[in-house]
Design a protein around this motif. Structure first.
Motif, PDB file in Angstrom:
ATOM      1  N   ILE A 282       0.851  -1.210   0.000  1.00  0.00           N
ATOM      2  CA  ILE A 282       0.000   0.000   0.000  1.00  0.00           C
ATOM      3  C   ILE A 282       0.875   1.244   0.000  1.00  0.00           C
ATOM      4  CG2 ILE A 282      -1.656   1.321   1.374  1.00  0.00           C
ATOM      5  CD1 ILE A 282      -2.880  -1.333   2.250  1.00  0.00           C
ATOM      6  N   VAL A 283       1.927   1.247   0.807  1.00  0.00           N
ATOM      7  CA  VAL A 283       2.843   2.394   0.856  1.00  0.00           C
ATOM      8  C   VAL A 283       3.534   2.556  -0.501  1.00  0.00           C
ATOM      9  CG1 VAL A 283       4.995   3.222   1.874  1.00  0.00           C
ATOM     10  CG2 VAL A 283       3.180   2.309   3.333  1.00  0.00           C
ATOM     11  N   GLN A 284       3.949   1.475  -1.094  1.00  0.00           N
ATOM     12  CA  GLN A 284       4.625   1.551  -2.393  1.00  0.00           C
ATOM     13  C   GLN A 284       3.715   2.187  -3.452  1.00  0.00           C
ATOM     14  OE1 GLN A 284       5.395  -2.206  -4.403  1.00  0.00           O
ATOM     15  NE2 GLN A 284       7.477  -1.518  -4.881  1.00  0.00           N
ATOM     16  N   GLU A 285       2.434   1.760  -3.505  1.00  0.00           N
ATOM     17  CA  GLU A 285       1.500   2.308  -4.479  1.00  0.00           C
ATOM     18  C   GLU A 285       1.191   3.779  -4.201  1.00  0.00           C
ATOM     19  OE1 GLU A 285      -0.907   2.493  -7.782  1.00  0.00           O
ATOM     20  OE2 GLU A 285       0.428   0.867  -7.161  1.00  0.00           O
ATOM     21  N   ALA A 286       1.021   4.141  -2.916  1.00  0.00           N
ATOM     22  CA  ALA A 286       0.699   5.527  -2.560  1.00  0.00           C
ATOM     23  C   ALA A 286       1.849   6.458  -2.898  1.00  0.00           C
ATOM     24  CB  ALA A 286       0.346   5.612  -1.075  1.00  0.00           C
ATOM     25  N   VAL A 287       3.095   6.045  -2.579  1.00  0.00           N
ATOM     26  CA  VAL A 287       4.263   6.879  -2.889  1.00  0.00           C
ATOM     27  C   VAL A 287       4.418   7.009  -4.409  1.00  0.00           C
ATOM     28  CG1 VAL A 287       6.777   7.013  -2.711  1.00  0.00           C
ATOM     29  CG2 VAL A 287       5.420   6.335  -0.727  1.00  0.00           C
ATOM     30  N   HIS A 288       4.196   5.902  -5.100  1.00  0.00           N
ATOM     31  CA  HIS A 288       4.296   5.941  -6.566  1.00  0.00           C
ATOM     32  C   HIS A 288       3.283   6.936  -7.153  1.00  0.00           C
ATOM     33  CE1 HIS A 288       4.705   4.597 -10.681  1.00  0.00           C
ATOM     34  NE2 HIS A 288       3.384   4.431 -10.726  1.00  0.00           N
ATOM     35  N   ASN A 289       2.045   6.905  -6.691  1.00  0.00           N
ATOM     36  CA  ASN A 289       1.025   7.838  -7.196  1.00  0.00           C
ATOM     37  C   ASN A 289       1.361   9.277  -6.838  1.00  0.00           C
ATOM     38  OD1 ASN A 289      -0.409   5.736  -8.281  1.00  0.00           O
ATOM     39  ND2 ASN A 289      -1.789   5.527  -6.530  1.00  0.00           N
ATOM     40  N   ALA A 290       1.876   9.506  -5.616  1.00  0.00           N
ATOM     41  CA  ALA A 290       2.211  10.878  -5.200  1.00  0.00           C
ATOM     42  C   ALA A 290       3.312  11.455  -6.086  1.00  0.00           C
ATOM     43  CB  ALA A 290       2.635  10.881  -3.735  1.00  0.00           C
ATOM     44  N   LEU A 291       4.285  10.624  -6.453  1.00  0.00           N
ATOM     45  CA  LEU A 291       5.382  11.109  -7.291  1.00  0.00           C
ATOM     46  C   LEU A 291       4.952  11.273  -8.738  1.00  0.00           C
ATOM     47  CD1 LEU A 291       8.279   8.913  -5.848  1.00  0.00           C
ATOM     48  CD2 LEU A 291       7.864  11.337  -5.393  1.00  0.00           C
ATOM     49  N   ARG A 292       4.206  10.304  -9.237  1.00  0.00           N
ATOM     50  CA  ARG A 292       3.890  10.299 -10.669  1.00  0.00           C
ATOM     51  C   ARG A 292       2.755  11.263 -11.009  1.00  0.00           C
ATOM     52  NH1 ARG A 292       2.006   5.033 -14.266  1.00  0.00           N
ATOM     53  NH2 ARG A 292       1.876   6.131 -16.264  1.00  0.00           N
ATOM     54  N   HIS A 293       1.702  11.203 -10.243  1.00  0.00           N
ATOM     55  CA  HIS A 293       0.531  12.019 -10.570  1.00  0.00           C
ATOM     56  C   HIS A 293       0.485  13.337  -9.790  1.00  0.00           C
ATOM     57  CE1 HIS A 293      -0.937   8.608 -12.801  1.00  0.00           C
ATOM     58  NE2 HIS A 293      -0.876   7.832 -11.719  1.00  0.00           N
ATOM     59  N   GLY A 294       0.899  13.311  -8.538  1.00  0.00           N
ATOM     60  CA  GLY A 294       0.795  14.521  -7.709  1.00  0.00           C
ATOM     61  C   GLY A 294       2.016  15.401  -7.739  1.00  0.00           C
ATOM     62  N   LYS A 295       3.167  14.891  -8.290  1.00  0.00           N
ATOM     63  CA  LYS A 295       4.419  15.688  -8.320  1.00  0.00           C
ATOM     64  C   LYS A 295       4.776  16.169  -6.916  1.00  0.00           C
ATOM     65  CE  LYS A 295       4.221  15.241 -12.795  1.00  0.00           C
ATOM     66  NZ  LYS A 295       5.081  14.239 -13.460  1.00  0.00           N
ATOM     67  N   ALA A 296       4.664  15.294  -5.930  1.00  0.00           N
ATOM     68  CA  ALA A 296       4.893  15.681  -4.528  1.00  0.00           C
ATOM     69  C   ALA A 296       6.381  15.950  -4.285  1.00  0.00           C
ATOM     70  CB  ALA A 296       4.388  14.588  -3.604  1.00  0.00           C
ATOM     71  N   ARG A 297       6.650  16.885  -3.379  1.00  0.00           N
ATOM     72  CA  ARG A 297       8.012  17.201  -2.967  1.00  0.00           C
ATOM     73  C   ARG A 297       8.332  16.609  -1.596  1.00  0.00           C
ATOM     74  NH1 ARG A 297      11.025  18.656  -6.993  1.00  0.00           N
ATOM     75  NH2 ARG A 297      12.380  19.778  -5.551  1.00  0.00           N
ATOM     76  N   SER A 298       7.303  16.332  -0.823  1.00  0.00           N
ATOM     77  CA  SER A 298       7.503  15.809   0.533  1.00  0.00           C
ATOM     78  C   SER A 298       6.420  14.786   0.825  1.00  0.00           C
ATOM     79  CB  SER A 298       7.455  16.943   1.564  1.00  0.00           C
ATOM     80  OG  SER A 298       7.548  16.423   2.880  1.00  0.00           O
TER      81      SER A 298
END
Length: 696
Positions: A604-620
């Motif tokens: 679940i953490v792997q998928e959430a981090v992947h979505n935050a980086l790929r779709h949300g362009k998260a910095r933190s």
């Protein structure tokens, strides 16, 4: 007993009943009172007139057909009625003869008539005074059967040889419709001298009705041309009348009682029907004989105007070519912005429309195709010898706007008005762009191939699942027989690892091969079609699911894991190659988690981090693991772009991430919640019961 009523003792019973019915019918006829006025006959319904009601009438003849068909019209003080004489013993009569008739009623084409059995001439009498009526009253059906007098303009004059005997027909124009005057006695040159003349005629007004007794044609039966007076002769030169601008003709609306008018314009279409345009106004013309005018010729037209469905129509036209001035510049109207009335105002104008060619059509032996724009589906009629463009090609079509493509259009509706384009030649069709290579047939073939490959993969997955179920059942029976939990666990673990290897070595390799084939199919294309993109997404998801299945099969459910350390390793691996910062925080006293809990939480953490980086362009990204007495709380929060969870794409669009996270939470008896807003980041929370989180 009278002889007629005597019934012999030996007669059959059926003959007696028949005789009784005959007596009752004869008594009914003898008791019926005959009708004695023409008005009483005309009031009968067709069904009543067909009952052969006795009639005795006396009146004056106002119209006689001919000695070959000796029908006549009899008029008394109550009206006029059609009388048909018997084939034998008929009388030659003339208008002004006073006659007495005996007969019965019958239903006829015009109105209830009298079938005479006897006609007796009583002598000569004054012909009844004709009732003066207007042409409008005549077309409306007033004074049917009466001798009437009407003033009108002759719009057409010809000898109709299809009826017996042939008659001179004068078509009278009225605002309510055309009325035909049928003259029995005439000269061979009378037709020409009455055309476009104002006349006053005297005759009998009658109608023709359909099977429902509804009138569809009004006529005036005139005995001879002596009953016609020309009040204004036609002009000696038809083209000497003043010019009428087409625009004023369209604005004012013609009256059918007007004389011929003269207009001038440039020919834009000619297939027997002529279309001419003057400035921004166009009109259709129906010549008496086909005009030899070509598009671009300036012509003068002398014709009668009648009211059309939307614009006036010129008919019985004489056409004179003045010279060649060239076609008017076609207008390219912005169809998407035009209101229905503005579209209707372009009736019979030369216009140009750009769109996509649809499939060919054929209607009433006329070839054409459909031109598709953003707001309209426009039928285009092709001239003979011109082929329809390829389906999907972008074309520019020039033609005459016809608001009556199928005679079934409501011109003043609130929806966009339907119209057709009438092409004149192949020069009116310009190819702008050929149809795309990705035709429907080619795309369908490729799509079928992809579907077959996916179905084969699905069948293999189902077969593997069936094998897993079958093997698991065998293992369960073996474990139950041995009664040893350790042996059962070891056997299950061994089989899971074997199946994981089989999945990895067979299905995953096959799916990889399908992916390579799809990449090769789209190689070189500027943009892959949507179905191929969707298939590639589904295939990627299938490969990810196989890998996760391998991970699940290799996971040791009884092995205790350090959950924070496991999540930190997964998160750091996920952000490799990105500038984002990831932090793992622990709240409460950490307790070991089972291998199953640790495995699903890390995914679940792997998928959430992947979505935050790929779709949300998260910095933190902050991962918080909170251990409480009752449950384990896992939170993944980021400062990315966020999204609308209610409008997020799902499995139907090829996105399975959120669904996969919810499924993993369900497998460990947990609940997953997502809170996100556009521009405010995303927060994912997983709550797992403490009984499931602690090591067992």
């Amino acid at each position: 007993m009278p002889p007629l009523c005597r019934l012999e003792a030996g007669a059959p019973r059926g003959q007696g009943i028949l005789l009784l019915v005959s007596l009752l019918f004869l008594s009914h006829l003898s008791a019926a009172e005959p009708l004695t006025t023409a008005g009483a006959v005309r009031e009968l319904l067709p069904s009543q007139a067909a009952e052969k009601i006795p009639v005795t009438l006396t009146g004056v003849v106002t119209y006689y057909r001919s000695d070959k068909l000796p029908d006549f019209i009899l008029q008394d003080l109550t009206g006029g009625v059609h009388v048909r004489q018997p084939k034998d013993g008929w009388q030659h009569v003339e208008p002004g003869d006073e006659v007495e008739i005996e007969g019965v009623t019958d239903a006829a084409v015009y109105a209830p008539r009298v079938d005479a059995k006897a006609v007796r001439k009583l002598g000569r009498a004054d012909i009844p005074l004709a009732i003066p009526v207007s042409a409008e009253e005549l077309a409306a059906g007033y004074h049917e059967g009466w001798l009437v007098e009407v003033n009108a303009v002759v719009r057409a004059a010809f000898i109709d040889v299809t009826i017996d005997p042939p008659r001179l027909v004068l078509r009278l124009g009225t605002p309510a419709g055309a009325v035909d005057a049928m003259i029995t006695r005439y000269g061979t040159n009378d037709a020409a001298r009455y055309l476009d003349a104002a006349i006053r005629l005297r005759g009998v007004s009658l109608r023709q009705a359909n099977r429902r007794n509804e009138p569809y044609r009004w006529m005036v039966f005139v005995h001879t041309v002596d009953d016609i007076v020309v009040t204004r002769p036609p002009p000696s030169d038809p083209f000497a009348v003043p010019l009428t601008p087409i625009e004023s003709l369209l604005a004012g609306g013609p009256q059918q009682s007007r004389h011929r008018m003269r207009v001038r314009g440039v020919v834009t279409y000619n297939d027997g029907m002529l279309v001419i345009q003057q400035g921004a106004a166009g009109i259709s013309v129906f010549p008496v004989v086909r005009a030899e005018a070509k598009p671009g010729d300036e012509v003068e037209v002398v014709a009668f105007a009648r009211i059309g469905m939307y614009n006036p129509v010129l008919e019985q036209a004489l056409v004179h070519v003045v010279g060649h001035v060239g076609e008017p510049t076609p207008e390219e109207p912005p169809l998407a912005k035009l209101k229905p009335r503005e579209v209707a105002e372009r009736d019979w104008r030369l216009i140009t429309v750009t769109g996509i060619a649809g499939p060919p059509t054929k209607r009433d032996e006329e070839a054409g195709f459909t031109l598709r724009t953003d707001t309209h589906q426009i039928p285009v009629r092709l001239p003979p010898g011109v082929e329809a463009p390829a389906v999907g090609a972008q074309v520019r079509v020039t033609g005459v706007c016809d608001l009556m493509p199928g005679r079934d259009v409501l011109l003043l509706s609130t929806t966009p008005t339907t119209f057709a384009l009438l092409m004149r030649s192949g020069n009116d069709l310009t190819l702008l762009n050929p149809p795309p290579w990705w035709t429907r047939e080619r795309l369908l073939a490729l799509l079928v191939s992809v579907v077959v490959a996916l179905l084969l993969a699905l069948v293999w997955v189902v077969e593997l699942r069936r094998r897993v179920v079958f093997r698991s059942r065998q293992l369960a029976e073996e474990i139950h027989k041995r009664r040893e939990a350790q042996v059962a666990f070891d056997a299950t673990a061994t089989e899971r690892k074997r199946l994981a290897g089989e999945l990895h070595d067979s299905l995953e390799q096959g799916l990889t091969g399908v992916a390579l084939q799809l990449d090769a199919a789209t190689m070189g294309l500027p943009q892959a079609p949507a179905p191929l993109t969707m298939a590639r997404t589904l295939l990627t998801h299938c490969r990810a699911e196989v890998r996760r299945a391998v991970w699940d099969l290799n996971a040791d459910e009884r092995e205790e894991r350090d959950l924070p350390a496991r999540l930190r390793a997964v998160a750091e691996q996920a952000v490799l190659g990105h500038e984002a910062r990831v932090v793992v925080e622990v709240q409460g006293t950490a307790v070991p988690a089972s291998g199953l809990i640790a495995h699903h939480c890390s995914r679940i953490v792997q998928e959430a981090v992947h979505n935050a980086l790929r779709h949300g362009k998260a910095r933190s990204i902050t991962i918080t693991v909170a251990f409480t007495v009752e449950r384990l709380d896992l939170t993944i929060a980021d400062d990315g772009a966020g999204f609308d969870p209610g409008a997020a794409a799902g499995p139907d669009a090829g996105h399975f991430g959120v669904q996969g996270m919810r499924e993993r939470a369900r497998k460990i008896s947990g609940e997953l919640a997502i809170v996100s807003n556009l521009g405010a980041g995303t927060r994912i929370t997983v709550q797992v019961p403490r009984t499931g989180a602690a090591a067992t």
